[in-house]
Scaffold this motif. Structure first.
Motif, PDB file in Angstrom:
ATOM      1  N   ASP A 255       7.803   9.612  -6.645  1.00 39.68           N
ATOM      2  CA  ASP A 255       7.126   9.918  -5.386  1.00 39.68           C
ATOM      3  C   ASP A 255       6.686   8.669  -4.639  1.00 39.68           C
ATOM      4  OD1 ASP A 255       7.399  12.414  -6.460  1.00 39.68           O
ATOM      5  OD2 ASP A 255       5.323  13.029  -6.156  1.00 39.68           O
ATOM      6  N   ALA A 256       6.970   8.660  -3.349  1.00 39.46           N
ATOM      7  CA  ALA A 256       6.572   7.558  -2.486  1.00 39.46           C
ATOM      8  C   ALA A 256       5.356   7.947  -1.652  1.00 39.46           C
ATOM      9  CB  ALA A 256       7.721   7.169  -1.563  1.00 39.46           C
ATOM     10  N   ALA A 257       4.400   7.041  -1.553  1.00 45.56           N
ATOM     11  CA  ALA A 257       3.294   7.160  -0.607  1.00 45.56           C
ATOM     12  C   ALA A 257       3.514   6.119   0.482  1.00 45.56           C
ATOM     13  CB  ALA A 257       1.961   6.940  -1.293  1.00 45.56           C
ATOM     14  N   ILE A 258       3.480   6.562   1.745  1.00 47.89           N
ATOM     15  CA  ILE A 258       3.684   5.659   2.883  1.00 47.89           C
ATOM     16  C   ILE A 258       2.356   5.518   3.624  1.00 47.89           C
ATOM     17  CG2 ILE A 258       4.908   5.305   5.055  1.00 47.89           C
ATOM     18  CD1 ILE A 258       7.193   6.977   3.939  1.00 47.89           C
ATOM     19  N   ILE A 259       1.835   4.303   3.667  1.00 48.93           N
ATOM     20  CA  ILE A 259       0.552   4.043   4.318  1.00 48.93           C
ATOM     21  C   ILE A 259       0.820   3.298   5.622  1.00 48.93           C
ATOM     22  CG2 ILE A 259      -1.698   2.932   4.093  1.00 48.93           C
ATOM     23  CD1 ILE A 259      -1.473   3.242   1.083  1.00 48.93           C
ATOM     24  N   LEU A 260       0.537   3.974   6.743  1.00 46.28           N
ATOM     25  CA  LEU A 260       0.809   3.397   8.058  1.00 46.28           C
ATOM     26  C   LEU A 260      -0.332   2.479   8.500  1.00 46.28           C
ATOM     27  CD1 LEU A 260       2.389   6.446   9.907  1.00 46.28           C
ATOM     28  CD2 LEU A 260       3.458   4.787   8.378  1.00 46.28           C
ATOM     29  N   SER A 261      -0.097   1.783   9.582  1.00 46.46           N
ATOM     30  CA  SER A 261      -1.040   0.754  10.024  1.00 46.46           C
ATOM     31  C   SER A 261      -2.384   1.322  10.452  1.00 46.46           C
ATOM     32  CB  SER A 261      -0.437  -0.052  11.175  1.00 46.46           C
ATOM     33  OG  SER A 261      -0.145   0.794  12.284  1.00 46.46           O
ATOM     34  N   ASP A 262      -2.402   2.614  10.878  1.00 50.27           N
ATOM     35  CA  ASP A 262      -3.653   3.199  11.362  1.00 50.27           C
ATOM     36  C   ASP A 262      -4.358   4.029  10.299  1.00 50.27           C
ATOM     37  OD1 ASP A 262      -1.897   5.329  11.206  1.00 50.27           O
ATOM     38  OD2 ASP A 262      -2.753   6.346  12.956  1.00 50.27           O
ATOM     39  N   ALA A 263      -3.934   3.968   9.046  1.00 43.92           N
ATOM     40  CA  ALA A 263      -4.503   4.817   8.000  1.00 43.92           C
ATOM     41  C   ALA A 263      -5.984   4.540   7.801  1.00 43.92           C
ATOM     42  CB  ALA A 263      -3.755   4.592   6.691  1.00 43.92           C
ATOM     43  N   ARG A 290       5.339   4.854  -6.283  1.00 44.65           N
ATOM     44  CA  ARG A 290       5.558   3.630  -5.492  1.00 44.65           C
ATOM     45  C   ARG A 290       4.801   3.796  -4.172  1.00 44.65           C
ATOM     46  NH1 ARG A 290      11.207   5.007  -2.880  1.00 44.65           N
ATOM     47  NH2 ARG A 290      11.354   7.172  -3.519  1.00 44.65           N
ATOM     48  N   VAL A 291       4.222   2.708  -3.710  1.00 46.06           N
ATOM     49  CA  VAL A 291       3.429   2.726  -2.482  1.00 46.06           C
ATOM     50  C   VAL A 291       4.040   1.737  -1.488  1.00 46.06           C
ATOM     51  CG1 VAL A 291       1.159   2.365  -1.451  1.00 46.06           C
ATOM     52  CG2 VAL A 291       1.332   3.303  -3.769  1.00 46.06           C
ATOM     53  N   TYR A 292       4.371   2.245  -0.297  1.00 42.80           N
ATOM     54  CA  TYR A 292       4.861   1.403   0.793  1.00 42.80           C
ATOM     55  C   TYR A 292       3.743   1.297   1.826  1.00 42.80           C
ATOM     56  CZ  TYR A 292       9.419   2.241  -1.337  1.00 42.80           C
ATOM     57  OH  TYR A 292      10.463   2.318  -2.215  1.00 42.80           O
ATOM     58  N   VAL A 293       3.313   0.057   2.112  1.00 44.62           N
ATOM     59  CA  VAL A 293       2.163  -0.184   2.991  1.00 44.62           C
ATOM     60  C   VAL A 293       2.603  -1.036   4.171  1.00 44.62           C
ATOM     61  CG1 VAL A 293      -0.215  -1.005   3.104  1.00 44.62           C
ATOM     62  CG2 VAL A 293       0.723  -0.226   0.913  1.00 44.62           C
ATOM     63  N   HIS A 294       2.160  -0.636   5.362  1.00 44.30           N
ATOM     64  CA  HIS A 294       2.455  -1.476   6.529  1.00 44.30           C
ATOM     65  C   HIS A 294       1.915  -2.883   6.280  1.00 44.30           C
ATOM     66  CE1 HIS A 294       2.266  -3.115  10.630  1.00 44.30           C
ATOM     67  NE2 HIS A 294       3.347  -2.364  10.816  1.00 44.30           N
ATOM     68  N   GLU A 295       2.699  -3.871   6.648  1.00 52.54           N
ATOM     69  CA  GLU A 295       2.374  -5.265   6.331  1.00 52.54           C
ATOM     70  C   GLU A 295       0.999  -5.690   6.841  1.00 52.54           C
ATOM     71  OE1 GLU A 295       5.693  -7.252   8.005  1.00 52.54           O
ATOM     72  OE2 GLU A 295       5.114  -6.890  10.090  1.00 52.54           O
TER      73      GLU A 295
END
Length: 481
Positions: A255-263, A290-295
């Motif tokens: 499972d992927a968690a996607i964290i956007l810039s405005d989270a 796995r966690v994908y985070v906006h830079e």
């Protein structure tokens, strides 16, 4: 009140009788490998055949029972089962490794599953008349012998969510619990079985390959409900193809968690993120892997997760102040340790946090402190596989489109989550993510037990369900004039 654990240790259950096995293996406490919790029977193909034969015979009468009778029996069983939850929490902790709070919640949810499925049955079983110029009814009927093959990570819930709707739909079952932690399952099913005719519930334990082959190749078994690894699921599909069985499978996940810039990354959000990662020591198919985070938020997320992980007390789950217990078995323990070691060798940075409850006894159990993995890319082993442990790779991304592509670039597709304050965007991304369910600002389980959604791609088979899974264990047919 029916006797618990000692009554089932080293035995298997066929036709209402507990039978002592000639061969057994030890069930050990993963928090203290020197403690033997009980024994598990090592059944032969002959004993599996006898269980299937008994279930097939019982099906002849049970399949003709009234839905109201089945529901009433289940509700009475649930009432009795609720009375033994408290005394069996420690048994589940000792054989599985869960902490007390998680173990008790699991057992209570088993009771809830029984009550909700029984209630749902009464409405769902009713014939449905279709509109049109011909009278056509959709009716349901049970299918036959059902095999339920359960995993070791969440043995209670994942067994009950299949056994209970199967017998409520009028089937008989042969249950194969995991050898690592079968005792609480058998204790609970012992109670349930006492409210149903002999042969409706049968239990065999032992080698997955021996029992699995016998179940999958037997034409009397009409449905196989399996929870476990994708590779084992593929083996089941191959073995079961000879008699074209119905397969209901929940398989692996990454499972992927996607964290956007405005989270919103306040304390509560980070806590939800941590729970999504570390529930049951990360040994959850639908945990964040796995966690994908906006830079722009990457360092912030890593820092906040580290601080959240630092609060986690790891130790024997029987202690009330423990937040995370051990891994369930030696094989999984060594696998996760190997993943981390190879990541380090490849240049990754390991941020280990958490507190050891009892450092002196640490080496006696399969304990691993929670860790954050940085300095890896999307193709790193620890990112591509299902870790199934308390380790989490965190990776940066620059564009939202890139994050979705990375999340979808996997053979798995169980769950995903999007963390953003922009709800319309979250809905838009959910439509693009290849997962059986997508959560917004959370990564959890469905609180309503009526609901569940299997994965896509190599994460499962069968589309789920608003009916407690009843539809997986019955055939619909048309009746027309």
């Amino acid at each position: 009140m029916i006797s618990t654990h000692p009554f089932v240790s080293g035995k298997y259950f066929i036709g209402g009788e507990w039978i002592q096995a000639e061969k057994t293996a030890k069930v050990i406490n993963p928090a203290n490998v020197n403690e033997v919790v009980g024994e598990v029977a090592l059944c032969s193909k002959t004993q599996v055949d006898e269980a299937i034969k008994t279930a097939a015979k019982a099906y002849e009468n049970w399949s003709q029972s009234e839905a109201e009778d089945r529901a009433r029996r289940m509700q009475k069983a649930a009432e009795e089962l609720k009375n033994i939850v408290e005394e069996n929490v420690s048994l589940l902790v000792r054989e599985n490794g869960k902490v007390l709070v998680e173990a008790k919640k699991d057992l209570l949810r088993c009771v809830d599953i029984m009550n909700q499925a029984a209630e749902e049955l009464l409405e769902w079983w009713k014939p449905e008349t279709l509109p049109g110029n011909q009278k056509v009814q959709i009716r349901k009927r049970p299918r036959g012998v059902t095999a339920v093959i359960s995993p070791w990570n969440s043995p209670m819930i994942l067994t009950f969510k299949r056994v209970i709707p199967a017998i409520l739909a009028g089937n008989t079952v042969v249950v194969k619990p995991a050898t690592n932690c079968p005792l609480t399952i058998m204790t609970f099913l012992n109670v349930v079985s006492s409210y149903f005719p002999d042969g409706v519930i049968n239990i065999v334990t032992g080698s997955g390959s021996v029992i699995g082959e016998a179940i999958c190749t037997d034409s009397r078994v009409r449905t196989i409900a399996f929870v476990g690894s994708t590779e084992t699921g593929k083996d089941i599909m191959r073995a079961a193809s000879g008699s074209v069985k119905n397969l209901y499978m929940e398989l692996g996940g990454n499972d992927a968690a996607i964290i956007l810039s405005d989270a919103n990354l306040d304390d509560e959000a980070i806590k939800r993120l941590r729970i999504g990662i570390l529930r049951a020591s990360g040994q959850v198919c639908s945990a964040i892997k796995r966690v994908y985070v906006h830079e722009s938020r990457y360092e912030e997320v890593v820092d906040k997760l580290k601080k959240e992980f630092q609060r986690i007390v790891v130790g024997n789950g029987i202690q009330p102040d423990v937040d995370m217990g051990p891994l369930n078995n030696k094989s999984q323990f060594e696998y996760v340790k190997g993943l981390v070691e190879r990541a380090v060798e490849s240049g990754a940075t390991i941020i280990t946090a958490g507190l050891q409850l009892d450092p002196d006894s640490w080496e006696q159990g399969y304990f691993i402190l929670p860790s954050i993995i940085t300095g890896v890319d999307h193709n790193s082993e620890i990112v591509r596989v299902e870790q199934f442990g308390p380790v989490i790779p965190v990776l940066p991304f620059s564009e939202v489109k890139e994050a979705v592509q990375l999340a979808n670039d996997s053979e798995f597709g169980l769950r995903a989550s999007v963390w953003t304050e922009n709800e319309p965007l979250a809905m838009q991304l959910a439509d693009q993510l290849e997962a059986g369910a997508v959560f917004h600002n959370n990564h959890t389980v469905f609180r309503d037990l009526h609901l569940d959604f299997p994965g896509v791609k190599e994460s499962g088979l069968s589309r789920e369900t608003r009916h407690c899974g009843l539809e997986f264990f019955a055939d619909s047919y048309g009746l027309a004039d």
